[in-house]
Design an enzyme around this catalytic site. Structure first.
Site, PDB file in Angstrom:
ATOM      1  N   TYR A 264       0.803  -1.233   0.000  1.00 42.17           N
ATOM      2  CA  TYR A 264       0.000   0.000   0.000  1.00 42.17           C
ATOM      3  C   TYR A 264       0.829   1.274   0.000  1.00 42.17           C
ATOM      4  O   TYR A 264       0.304   2.358  -0.250  1.00 42.17           O
ATOM      5  CB  TYR A 264      -1.013   0.015   1.156  1.00 42.17           C
ATOM      6  CG  TYR A 264      -0.388  -0.121   2.542  1.00 42.17           C
ATOM      7  CD1 TYR A 264       0.129   0.998   3.198  1.00 42.17           C
ATOM      8  CD2 TYR A 264      -0.332  -1.354   3.192  1.00 42.17           C
ATOM      9  CE1 TYR A 264       0.695   0.883   4.466  1.00 42.17           C
ATOM     10  CE2 TYR A 264       0.234  -1.487   4.451  1.00 42.17           C
ATOM     11  CZ  TYR A 264       0.745  -0.366   5.079  1.00 42.17           C
ATOM     12  OH  TYR A 264       1.309  -0.485   6.316  1.00 42.17           O
ATOM     13  N   SER A 271       6.854   6.544  -5.841  1.00 39.87           N
ATOM     14  CA  SER A 271       5.499   7.007  -5.550  1.00 39.87           C
ATOM     15  C   SER A 271       4.999   7.945  -6.641  1.00 39.87           C
ATOM     16  O   SER A 271       5.675   8.899  -7.019  1.00 39.87           O
ATOM     17  CB  SER A 271       5.449   7.739  -4.211  1.00 39.87           C
ATOM     18  OG  SER A 271       4.183   8.359  -4.072  1.00 39.87           O
ATOM     19  N   HIS A 273       2.809  10.013  -6.226  1.00 44.49           N
ATOM     20  CA  HIS A 273       2.555  11.321  -5.623  1.00 44.49           C
ATOM     21  C   HIS A 273       3.698  12.295  -5.890  1.00 44.49           C
ATOM     22  O   HIS A 273       3.494  13.496  -5.898  1.00 44.49           O
ATOM     23  CB  HIS A 273       2.308  11.179  -4.121  1.00 44.49           C
ATOM     24  CG  HIS A 273       0.958  10.585  -3.812  1.00 44.49           C
ATOM     25  ND1 HIS A 273      -0.194  11.334  -3.771  1.00 44.49           N
ATOM     26  CD2 HIS A 273       0.576   9.307  -3.560  1.00 44.49           C
ATOM     27  CE1 HIS A 273      -1.224  10.554  -3.490  1.00 44.49           C
ATOM     28  NE2 HIS A 273      -0.782   9.303  -3.355  1.00 44.49           N
ATOM     29  N   ASP A 280      -4.848  11.702  -3.521  1.00 40.36           N
ATOM     30  CA  ASP A 280      -5.799  10.903  -2.761  1.00 40.36           C
ATOM     31  C   ASP A 280      -6.985  11.801  -2.458  1.00 40.36           C
ATOM     32  O   ASP A 280      -6.808  12.918  -1.955  1.00 40.36           O
ATOM     33  CB  ASP A 280      -5.165  10.404  -1.456  1.00 40.36           C
ATOM     34  CG  ASP A 280      -4.027   9.429  -1.729  1.00 40.36           C
ATOM     35  OD1 ASP A 280      -3.999   8.855  -2.838  1.00 40.36           O
ATOM     36  OD2 ASP A 280      -3.171   9.250  -0.844  1.00 40.36           O
ATOM     37  N   GLU A 327      -7.372   0.876  -4.303  1.00 39.31           N
ATOM     38  CA  GLU A 327      -7.408   2.177  -3.631  1.00 39.31           C
ATOM     39  C   GLU A 327      -8.471   3.065  -4.270  1.00 39.31           C
ATOM     40  O   GLU A 327      -8.191   3.795  -5.221  1.00 39.31           O
ATOM     41  CB  GLU A 327      -6.038   2.877  -3.728  1.00 39.31           C
ATOM     42  CG  GLU A 327      -4.925   2.169  -2.969  1.00 39.31           C
ATOM     43  CD  GLU A 327      -3.668   3.030  -2.800  1.00 39.31           C
ATOM     44  OE1 GLU A 327      -3.654   4.177  -3.289  1.00 39.31           O
ATOM     45  OE2 GLU A 327      -2.714   2.540  -2.189  1.00 39.31           O
ATOM     46  N   HIS A 330      -7.359   6.891  -4.780  1.00 38.83           N
ATOM     47  CA  HIS A 330      -6.158   7.395  -5.464  1.00 38.83           C
ATOM     48  C   HIS A 330      -6.423   7.624  -6.962  1.00 38.83           C
ATOM     49  O   HIS A 330      -6.686   6.686  -7.703  1.00 38.83           O
ATOM     50  CB  HIS A 330      -4.995   6.407  -5.276  1.00 38.83           C
ATOM     51  CG  HIS A 330      -3.705   6.855  -5.901  1.00 38.83           C
ATOM     52  ND1 HIS A 330      -2.601   7.255  -5.159  1.00 38.83           N
ATOM     53  CD2 HIS A 330      -3.330   6.973  -7.199  1.00 38.83           C
ATOM     54  CE1 HIS A 330      -1.616   7.595  -5.979  1.00 38.83           C
ATOM     55  NE2 HIS A 330      -2.032   7.427  -7.232  1.00 38.83           N
TER      56      HIS A 330
HETATM   57 ZN   LIG Z   1      -2.259   7.793  -3.203  1.00 42.82          ZN
END
Ligand SMILES: [Zn+2]
Length: 360
Positions: A264, A271, A273, A280, A327, A330
């Site tokens: 996760y 990442s 991100h 998110d 997820e 996301h």
């Molecule tokens: Zn995320």
């Protein structure tokens, strides 16, 4: 009278002479190696002369096993053509409609073998929508190790790099792809990578954090349209720096163990991100990301996010491809065109990237 007789005789001799010569010439052509068979298959005299100039008798026999070859000249004069492979080229051409280049590539690559089942496997792969020529060796390797997987699965999994373990065969991602860059367990960002268009997220849209401008503007459009229809969204976590991801990941590893954390949380550099293009998202009022799945906002996002260029990046039942648990929160900005294709064809970004981005 005499003159007329002589004239007639000359004419008759001429006609007979013409017929005899013609017959002799026909006879000569018939005597050429398998001339009549070539004619029957459909080759005209020019083509037959061309065939005689290029192929010896044994290769003419091979040619005659197959139907008329419209592209024969292109085949024989292709820069990679090998006479030894003539039968395999023709056999493959007979079975499947693909470019001559592909046929020559596959046959020369020795991927085309005498084994019929094997050939059928290769041919059925080529017919698959997402087949990538450059990955043929990898498909074959993967198939050999996973004989129960269907052709479709072989293509899908190798395109997503699943023939390699997660976090092996990694490389720096091509950031010049911009909003289409991929970051996952095979493609990473350097420690120093920071998006050059980071902007602050306004409090009406979410947490006091930053996001890439192009993705942020698309999100505002999405946010406003959703709000008009009664859905209230909130950006919980957009851009994360390499350093922040390091802290986050290390904390998860400490509390949950590396194996679990990897399902996760991304390792630093891996990442999405860090691209500034992912976020998110929650419904306003949710106290954790886990609550989002059961909100009407999530149902709306699932149906509409792609219209604004966002994809649900880690879908349900695709965990084995993405390497992450499902997820619902996301989202990743990839632009409207890519998002639409991914949504309509039900692809993961891994599959989309291999076929639509990396290939070009
Ligand atoms: Zn995320």
């Amino acid at each position: 009278m005499k003159k007329i007789t002589i004239f007639i005789i000359i004419i008759v001799i001429g006609v007979i002479g013409f017929l005899v010569l013609n017959k002799v010439q026909n006879k000569n052509e018939e005597n050429k190696y398998r001339y009549n068979d070539l004619t029957k298959v459909g080759y005209n005299d020019d083509e037959i002369n061309y065939i005689y100039s290029k192929l010896d008798e044994s290769n003419i026999n091979i040619l005659l096993r197959y139907s008329y070859q419209k592209e024969l000249k292109n085949l024989l004069e292709h820069k990679d053509f090998k006479m030894n492979n003539l039968n395999n080229y023709l056999e493959m051409k007979d079975k499947i409609t693909i470019d001559l280049d592909d046929i020559i590539y596959i046959v020369n690559d020795n991927s085309y073998k005498e084994d019929i089942t094997y050939n059928e496997f290769v041919i059925s792969m080529i017919k698959e929508e997402y087949y990538l020529k450059d990955r043929l060796d990898r498909y074959i390797d993967y198939h050999t190790k996973n004989t129960k997987k269907t052709v479709k699965e072989v293509i899908q999994n190798v395109n997503a790099n699943l023939d390699y373990e997660f976090y092996t065969n990694t490389s720096s991602t091509d950031t010049s792809k911009g909003t289409l860059m991929i970051v996952n367990k095979y493609y990473k960002l350097d420690e120093s990578y920071v998006p050059d268009d980071l902007v602050d997220v306004e409090s009406k849209y979410g947490a006091n954090k930053q996001m890439s401008k192009v993705a942020y503007e698309a999100f505002i459009e999405l946010f406003n349209d959703a709000q008009k229809q009664g859905y209230n969204l909130y950006i919980a976590s957009p851009y994360r720096s390499y350093q922040y991801q390091t802290t986050l990941y290390n904390n998860y590893v400490k509390s949950d163990g590396k194996k679990n954390a990897d399902t996760y949380s991304a390792r630093p550099g891996y990442s999405e991100h860090q691209t500034g293009l992912a976020a998110d998202v929650m419904a306003r009022g949710n106290s954790s990301l886990n609550e989002f799945e059961n909100t009407k906002e999530f149902k709306w996002m699932k149906k509409n996010a792609y219209k604004y260029g966002f994809i649900l990046r880690y879908p349900e039942n695709k965990e084995y491809i993405t390497g992450y648990i499902y997820e619902p929160w996301h989202y990743r900005y990839v632009g409207k065109e890519a998002a639409k294709t991914i949504y309509e064809k039900n692809l993961t970004y891994e599959e989309y990237y291999a076929y639509y981005v990396d290939k070009k």
